[in-house]
Design a protein around this motif. Structure first.
Motif, PDB file in Angstrom:
ATOM      1  N   ILE A 113       8.985   8.525  -3.544  1.00  0.00           N
ATOM      2  CA  ILE A 113       9.923   7.419  -3.715  1.00  0.00           C
ATOM      3  C   ILE A 113      11.166   7.906  -4.437  1.00  0.00           C
ATOM      4  O   ILE A 113      11.099   8.704  -5.371  1.00  0.00           O
ATOM      5  N   TYR A 114      12.284   7.421  -3.953  1.00  0.00           N
ATOM      6  CA  TYR A 114      13.525   7.663  -4.676  1.00  0.00           C
ATOM      7  C   TYR A 114      14.188   6.310  -4.871  1.00  0.00           C
ATOM      8  O   TYR A 114      14.510   5.623  -3.909  1.00  0.00           O
ATOM      9  N   LEU A 138      14.462   2.976   4.036  1.00  0.00           N
ATOM     10  CA  LEU A 138      15.205   2.439   2.901  1.00  0.00           C
ATOM     11  C   LEU A 138      15.086   0.930   2.908  1.00  0.00           C
ATOM     12  O   LEU A 138      15.357   0.284   3.912  1.00  0.00           O
ATOM     13  N   SER A 139      14.636   0.386   1.770  1.00  0.00           N
ATOM     14  CA  SER A 139      14.543  -1.067   1.705  1.00  0.00           C
ATOM     15  C   SER A 139      15.734  -1.622   0.925  1.00  0.00           C
ATOM     16  O   SER A 139      16.425  -0.902   0.212  1.00  0.00           O
ATOM     17  N   TYR A 140      15.945  -2.919   1.087  1.00  0.00           N
ATOM     18  CA  TYR A 140      17.136  -3.562   0.533  1.00  0.00           C
ATOM     19  C   TYR A 140      17.213  -3.446  -0.975  1.00  0.00           C
ATOM     20  O   TYR A 140      18.282  -3.417  -1.555  1.00  0.00           O
ATOM     21  N   ASP A 141      16.065  -3.366  -1.598  1.00  0.00           N
ATOM     22  CA  ASP A 141      16.077  -3.269  -3.063  1.00  0.00           C
ATOM     23  C   ASP A 141      16.445  -1.870  -3.537  1.00  0.00           C
ATOM     24  O   ASP A 141      16.352  -1.566  -4.725  1.00  0.00           O
ATOM     25  N   GLY A 142      16.855  -1.005  -2.642  1.00  0.00           N
ATOM     26  CA  GLY A 142      17.357   0.296  -3.041  1.00  0.00           C
ATOM     27  C   GLY A 142      16.281   1.328  -3.229  1.00  0.00           C
ATOM     28  O   GLY A 142      16.392   2.226  -4.045  1.00  0.00           O
ATOM     29  N   ARG A 143      15.220   1.219  -2.491  1.00  0.00           N
ATOM     30  CA  ARG A 143      14.145   2.172  -2.664  1.00  0.00           C
ATOM     31  C   ARG A 143      14.021   3.008  -1.403  1.00  0.00           C
ATOM     32  O   ARG A 143      13.860   2.470  -0.310  1.00  0.00           O
ATOM     33  N   LEU A 144      14.129   4.306  -1.563  1.00  0.00           N
ATOM     34  CA  LEU A 144      13.987   5.198  -0.413  1.00  0.00           C
ATOM     35  C   LEU A 144      12.593   5.796  -0.438  1.00  0.00           C
ATOM     36  O   LEU A 144      12.102   6.237  -1.476  1.00  0.00           O
ATOM     37  N   LEU A 145      11.972   5.783   0.703  1.00  0.00           N
ATOM     38  CA  LEU A 145      10.633   6.326   0.806  1.00  0.00           C
ATOM     39  C   LEU A 145      10.689   7.459   1.809  1.00  0.00           C
ATOM     40  O   LEU A 145      11.115   7.274   2.950  1.00  0.00           O
ATOM     41  N   ILE A 146      10.339   8.662   1.344  1.00  0.00           N
ATOM     42  CA  ILE A 146      10.259   9.772   2.302  1.00  0.00           C
ATOM     43  C   ILE A 146       8.783  10.038   2.550  1.00  0.00           C
ATOM     44  O   ILE A 146       8.019  10.263   1.605  1.00  0.00           O
ATOM     45  N   SER A 157       7.016  18.779  -2.419  1.00  0.00           N
ATOM     46  CA  SER A 157       7.226  17.340  -2.394  1.00  0.00           C
ATOM     47  C   SER A 157       8.151  16.865  -3.497  1.00  0.00           C
ATOM     48  O   SER A 157       7.872  15.894  -4.188  1.00  0.00           O
ATOM     49  N   THR A 158       9.252  17.572  -3.692  1.00  0.00           N
ATOM     50  CA  THR A 158      10.204  17.132  -4.703  1.00  0.00           C
ATOM     51  C   THR A 158      11.499  16.755  -4.018  1.00  0.00           C
ATOM     52  O   THR A 158      11.744  17.119  -2.876  1.00  0.00           O
ATOM     53  N   ILE A 159      12.299  16.039  -4.810  1.00  0.00           N
ATOM     54  CA  ILE A 159      13.544  15.545  -4.259  1.00  0.00           C
ATOM     55  C   ILE A 159      14.704  16.062  -5.087  1.00  0.00           C
ATOM     56  O   ILE A 159      14.650  16.069  -6.320  1.00  0.00           O
ATOM     57  N   MET A 162       0.840  -1.194   0.000  1.00  0.00           N
ATOM     58  CA  MET A 162       0.000   0.000   0.000  1.00  0.00           C
ATOM     59  C   MET A 162       0.877   1.246   0.000  1.00  0.00           C
ATOM     60  O   MET A 162       1.585   1.532   0.942  1.00  0.00           O
ATOM     61  N   GLU A 163       0.821   1.990  -1.044  1.00  0.00           N
ATOM     62  CA  GLU A 163       1.664   3.178  -1.142  1.00  0.00           C
ATOM     63  C   GLU A 163       0.989   4.322  -0.397  1.00  0.00           C
ATOM     64  O   GLU A 163      -0.193   4.599  -0.578  1.00  0.00           O
ATOM     65  N   ASN A 164       1.750   4.933   0.435  1.00  0.00           N
ATOM     66  CA  ASN A 164       1.169   6.056   1.178  1.00  0.00           C
ATOM     67  C   ASN A 164       1.103   7.267   0.269  1.00  0.00           C
ATOM     68  O   ASN A 164       2.042   7.592  -0.430  1.00  0.00           O
ATOM     69  N   GLU A 165      -0.017   7.959   0.273  1.00  0.00           N
ATOM     70  CA  GLU A 165      -0.172   9.125  -0.597  1.00  0.00           C
ATOM     71  C   GLU A 165       0.819  10.229  -0.250  1.00  0.00           C
ATOM     72  O   GLU A 165       1.131  11.078  -1.060  1.00  0.00           O
TER      73      GLU A 165
END
Lengths: 740, 366
Positions: B8-9, B345-353, B54-56, B1-4
């Motif tokens: 994602i980076y 940060l998950s192991y697959d290299g995905r950062l979620l802010i 909301s930009t990175i 479930m992606e939080n609104e």
């Protein structure tokens, strides 16, 4: 008509008119008739005449005799007159004589009168003078009744003339004696030997002596109290030695009957006495006495009840409910039959005591049930730990038996308890008919307090093992499994059976009584506990296996390892352990059609995953240095497969349980691999190990793709963590694995 | 479930090192270190999150020495960071090292610059496994390195770090440290380490054990964190999937314990501003914000009883919000600049802010 107006023509009438008669006759009759008539009349006249003559003759003699008699009487009267005159003169002389005598005697007569008066007075005085001595002697003879009688006799005089100097001494003497007498009488109160009748007598006498009644009655009560408290002390002393029946009997025959006697005599003496005194006073006094008595009775009964209560409390080893109930029944009957006190209903208190006893009994039973349950669990725990050393098969056979015997023994035990408790509400037991008792006992104590409470205890205890296992590693995890199954079995059968049994035996209508814990509720907690235990079992077993895997991965130097020739021993051990768990679980849980579930559930997934698996294989076997590909594939794969919940809720069947354990173990394996760095041979060892696991683990799970997927992940992770990712030939891997 | 609320980076590589830029209190910045054995250059990504739109914005720096296992930033110096890395040599062997780096001031975002080396640590003598290097919270010149069975305190003022103090862990079964943290309270004189299932705290001045709690978790203890606002509270997490908060003055029982994760919990953080919020990351691929309101510093119930005007509804303990990843999450961090933002940060290299849910935020603030 003729009577009113006498016919002048009638011959016999006094108004007869001869002329009219003749005229009429001449007018109406002819000659011949006249002639006849004339002769007729002549004839009549003649007969009449002769009649008259006879009458005169007959009465003439009578006249003559009458005249004679009258002449004689005239002579007699003259004689009487003279005699009467004589009598009168005699009487006159008598009267005068008597007058004379009277006047001469008058003086002496008054003197005599005076003398006799003095005599009686003297007699009384003598009584008075003798009174003190007689009273004394009576006292000595202990004939108090006479003494009082005597005193009362003299009392008025003493009161009246008491201030005369001559009588003062007597009065004071009497008073001292009287005081003594009263003392003596009062002594009776405190005399333990004195019978109630004697007491009554004494009180009666004292009352006659004008002692204040209120003081007396309180004094009486104080003395009675003393005696009753003696009884109570006796009871108390006995309470520890005797059993409850004897105790109750003793109480009934001793204390209660004494109390009754006291109450009865008190009633007789103070309340129902016909007093001659003014009525409003006695009314007030009666009220006073009644309240005094009530208080007294209340206090004593309270003490007695306390005593009984403590005895009943003492009696609470479950020993013999029958005896207890009988004793209680006797007690209750006795209390109920006596109305000792007007405004206090002691039967209510007695009911409370009985209810209390019932509650205690239930609690004791509950305690015993709990202990029994704890004992059986401990026993099972021991038997689970020991026979494993002897033989695997032996213990596994036992498992099912253990469970069923455990359930059976619990159910039997509860049934026994119910049978035991049902004695309380037997129809011949008096208090059992009281709704107050019945409601409280059947519903609150037996059903809720005992049965439902025990069930809750059962689940709570079972649950507590979850926490215990975590801290105490000696507890075999199989126990969790067993307890879980126990809860489940209880939920599916025994709960309903026991509740309905209870309802039936104790005549509880669950539909009517509100606030009853219903079967559904208990079943739900049972189910929840079973689930919790099972989850915990899976977790524990999973962690045990994971621990093994973790240690094996962490302790090895994967960078400097030789080319794999065998499967690592740990893997064999893992498979062995899982097989053992499988065997154990199989004893308790049915194998729910592995194959059907297999094919139906995995039809779609099998396909996609196996395809991706092939890609995997080809990927690795071709040894492309580009690892991004494999990562991509792995990510792609994840997108299409469902998320795997590691510690998820398991179902009540073998497959689900084992799937849970295997999932946990393999996830751990993967996490451990990710923390290591591998050389070529290290990677190949992992390859061999995962292949081996794949060969042996698939049959334990519902969806073999799950195992494949997890093992692929492990191998994938190992590839990532490998400095020189070169995989072994699959055929070699096969050979190594087959060699075992 | 992606939080609104999440941004994602994605990184190209696997990663397990994430750190907030602690000294930066204006901008929301996180650092990520990649973990890739075979990639010639691992990287450190500096991720700046612009909250308003909301930009990175990211800058990437090379970390050529090896794959990064652990990343820490200095709480005092914005440019300073410490990495624990695994250096692979050409003959297919590798060894773990740790070093301080400086983030270069870059004008041109297109070019990827190397991190400049700050201080080197000579760790060979203490063992081969390096768990973490922690900056001293207040002293610029001090740091600690946790090795497998050593804790080494360094003076890092020069080019070469000088060892000040070295504490060795000894015991049966060759116990190892997992991680360590400075106690930010009590003048930062204590350093707490996790070893197996126990917590051990050393007094920095003497090297003696100041206090310890045994069997904090039934399985391996993975991470710990101090409550910045409550000086005796420490949060722990471990392989038993539990999150606990301990008051280390009474060590018999945790003051708070939850089991909301379904696998090992790798990381736990108190929110530095609102310590009723606990952030935890687990290998069940979930990041969880839990409420620990019952033991938070904002729970003043025991001190002042019911100030009618200001009675705030206390949030009940338990999970409040979660983010899901595709793979195991080994790191999650609050932003030191903005209390309502956290990264995972998950192991697959995905950062979620992500942001804390608005409703929750208002509930805590109002």
């Amino acid at each position: 008509m003729t009577e009113k107006k006498p016919n002048p023509l009638d011959l016999n009438s006094s108004n007869f008119n001869p002329n009219m008669y003749l005229d009429k006759l001449f007018k109406e009759s002819n000659l011949k008739q006249i002639m006849d008539h004339e002769s007729e009349i002549v004839k009549d006249t003649q007969t009449l005449h002769s009649d008259m003559q006879t009458l005169v003759y007959e009465n003439y003699n009578k006249f003559i005799s009458a005249t004679d008699t009258i002449k004689k009487m005239k002579v007699d009267f003259k004689k009487m007159e003279t005699e009467m005159d004589l009598l009168a003169s005699n009487m006159a002389s008598i009267t005068s004589f008597s007058d004379q005598i009277n006047s001469t005697l008058r003086g002496t007569r008054t003197q005599i009168n005076k003398l006799s008066g003095v005599h009686t007075l003297l007699q009384r005085l003598q009584f008075l003078f003798k009174l003190p001595t007689s009273l004394k002697s009576r006292m000595e003879e202990k004939s108090y009744i006479e003494a009082v009688h005597d005193y009362l006799h003299a009392q008025r005089v003493l009161e009246q003339y008491g201030n005369l100097p001559s009588l003062q001494g007597i009065k004071s003497d009497c008073e001292t004696i009287l005081v003594e007498l009263k003392k003596e009488l009062r002594k009776h109160f405190s005399d333990p030997q004195a019978s109630a009748k004697e007491l009554t007598e004494s009180v009666d006498l004292l009352l006659q002596l004008n002692e204040p009644a209120s003081e007396l009655c309180s004094e009486f009560l104080v003395c009675a109290e003393k005696r009753l408290s003696d009884q109570l002390v006796l009871l108390k002393d006995q309470s520890e030695q005797r059993d409850i029946t004897e105790f109750i009997d003793l109480g009934c025959s001793g204390f209660l009957s004494d109390l009754c006697l006291v109450v009865a005599s008190f009633d007789d003496m103070f309340i129902n006495r016909n007093t001659n005194e003014n009525i409003e006073n006695s009314d007030i006094f009666e009220n006073f006495a009644a309240t005094e008595l009530n208080n007294f009775v209340k206090q004593n009964m309270q003490k007695y009840f306390e005593l009984v209560q403590s005895k009943v409390d003492l009696e609470q080893d479950v020993g013999d409910t029958g005896i207890l109930v009988q004793a209680l029944d006797r007690f209750y009957r006795r209390i109920e039959s006596n109305t000792l006190c007007r405004d206090v209903d002691f039967s209510a208190v007695a009911t409370d005591i009985v209810i209390n006893a019932g509650r205690k009994q239930c609690k004791a039973h509950l305690q015993i049930l709990k202990m029994h349950f704890a004992d059986s669990v401990t026993k099972i725990r021991q038997s689970l730990t020991t026979p494993k050393l002897v033989s695997q098969e032996d213990s596994s056979k036992n498992l099912n038996e253990l469970l069923s015997s455990l359930i059976l023994s619990i159910v039997e035990k509860i049934k026994g308890v119910l049978q035991d408790l049902v004695v309380f509400i037997q129809p011949e037991i008096n208090f059992a008919q009281k709704p107050q008792f019945k409601d409280s006992f059947c519903v609150d104590n037996v059903r809720e307090g005992l049965i439902v409470c025990f069930m809750h205890h059962l689940t709570a205890t079972a649950r507590s093992y979850c926490a215990k296992v975590a801290s105490d590693l000696k507890i075999p995890p199989t126990l969790l499994l067993l307890l879980s199954k126990l809860c489940l079995d209880f939920q599916s059968g025994s709960v309903g059976f026991l509740l309905s049994q209870t309802d039936e035996l104790f005549q509880i209508n669950p539909a009517q009584s509100a606030g009853l814990t219903n079967e559904y509720e208990i079943s739900m907690t049972m189910q929840e506990s079973a689930q919790e235990l099972l989850n915990y079992f899976v977790r524990i077993q999973g962690l045990n296996v994971s621990q093994m895997l973790r240690k094996s991965v962490e302790t090895r130097d994967w960078l400097h390892t030789i080319e794999p020739r065998t499967v690592r021993a740990v893997m064999k051990r893992v498979v062995e352990d899982i097989s053992a768990i499988d065997a154990t679980v199989a004893l308790l849980y049915e194998d729910q059609g592995t194959n059907t579930e297999h094919s139906s559930d995995s039809s779609r997934k099998t396909h996609s995953i196996s395809v991706s698996r092939h890609q995997y294989r080809s990927n690795w076997s071709s040894l492309t240095p580009n690892h991004l590909d494999s990562a991509l594939v792995s990510n792609m794969h994840k997108l299409f497969s469902e998320r795997i919940e590691i510690f998820s809720t398991v179902e009540f069947n073998k497959i689900s349980i084992l799937t849970g354990i295997i999932k946990i173990s393999l996830k751990t394996f993967m996490e451990c691999v990710r923390l290591k760095t591998f050389s070529k041979y290290g990677l190949q060892q992992i390859q061999v190990d995962t292949h081996y696991l794949q060969l042996y683990l698939w049959r334990f799970v519902a969806d073999e793709n799950l195992v494949h997927f997890l093992l692929d992940e492990i191998l994938g992770s190992a590839v990532h963590r490998c400095l020189e990712p070169i995989l072994m030939e699959p055929s070699v891997v096969d050979i190594i694995c087959e060699r075992g | 479930m992606e939080n609104e609320n999440s941004v994602i980076y994605g990184l190209e590589f696997q990663a397990r090192a994430l750190a907030p830029q602690l000294a930066e209190t204006e901008k929301i910045r996180f650092l990520i270190g990649t973990q890739s054995l075979k990639q010639t250059t691992n990287q450190v990504h500096l991720v700046e999150f612009n909250e308003e739109d909301s930009t990175i914005k990211t800058s990437v720096f090379n970390h050529p020495e090896g794959e990064i296992w652990k990343l820490n930033t200095s709480p005092l110096d914005k440019t300073s960071l410490a990495t624990c890395y695994n250096a692979v040599s050409n003959d297919n062997t590798c060894c773990m090292k740790t070093a301080l780096y400086r983030i270069p001031q870059t004008e041109n975002p297109e070019t990827v610059e190397n991190l400049s080396l700050g201080t080197k640590f000579e760790t060979d003598q203490y063992g081969s496994e390096i768990k973490t290097t922690e900056f001293h919270p207040t002293d610029l010149n001090k740091a600690v390195t946790v090795m497998e069975n050593h804790v080494v305190f360094w003076d890092i003022s020069g080019e070469e770090a000088k060892s000040i103090l070295n504490v060795q862990l000894s015991g049966k079964n060759n116990p190892k440290f997992t991680t360590g943290k400075w106690n930010p309270h009590q003048n930062c004189n204590q350093f707490t380490t996790a070893t197996e299932t126990h917590l051990k705290t050393y007094d920095v001045r003497s090297g003696e054990v100041a206090w310890n709690i045994d069997n904090v978790h039934s399985q391996l203890l993975r991470d710990l964190d101090y409550n910045m606002n409550k000086q005796y509270h420490i949060a722990t997490c471990g392989d038993d999937g539990l999150i606990k908060i301990w008051d280390f003055r009474q060590t018999a029982q945790p003051v708070y314990s939850r089991s909301d994760h379904s696998h090992w919990v790798w990381c736990i953080r108190f929110n530095p501003f609102h310590d009723q919020l606990l952030l935890s990351a687990s290998s069940d691929a979930r990041v969880l914000i839990s409420s620990a309101a019952s033991v938070s510093s904002e729970n003043n119930n025991d001190v002042c009883i019911h100030d009618e005007t200001e009675t705030k509804q206390m949030i009940s303990d338990g999970p409040l919000q979660w983010c899901e990843h595709e793979d195991s999450v080994y790191c999650a961090e609050w932003s030191p600049a903005e209390p309502w933002i956290f990264a995972s940060l998950s192991y697959d290299g995905r950062l979620l802010i992500s942001r804390v849910k608005k409703t929750l935020k208002y509930q805590i603030m109002l």
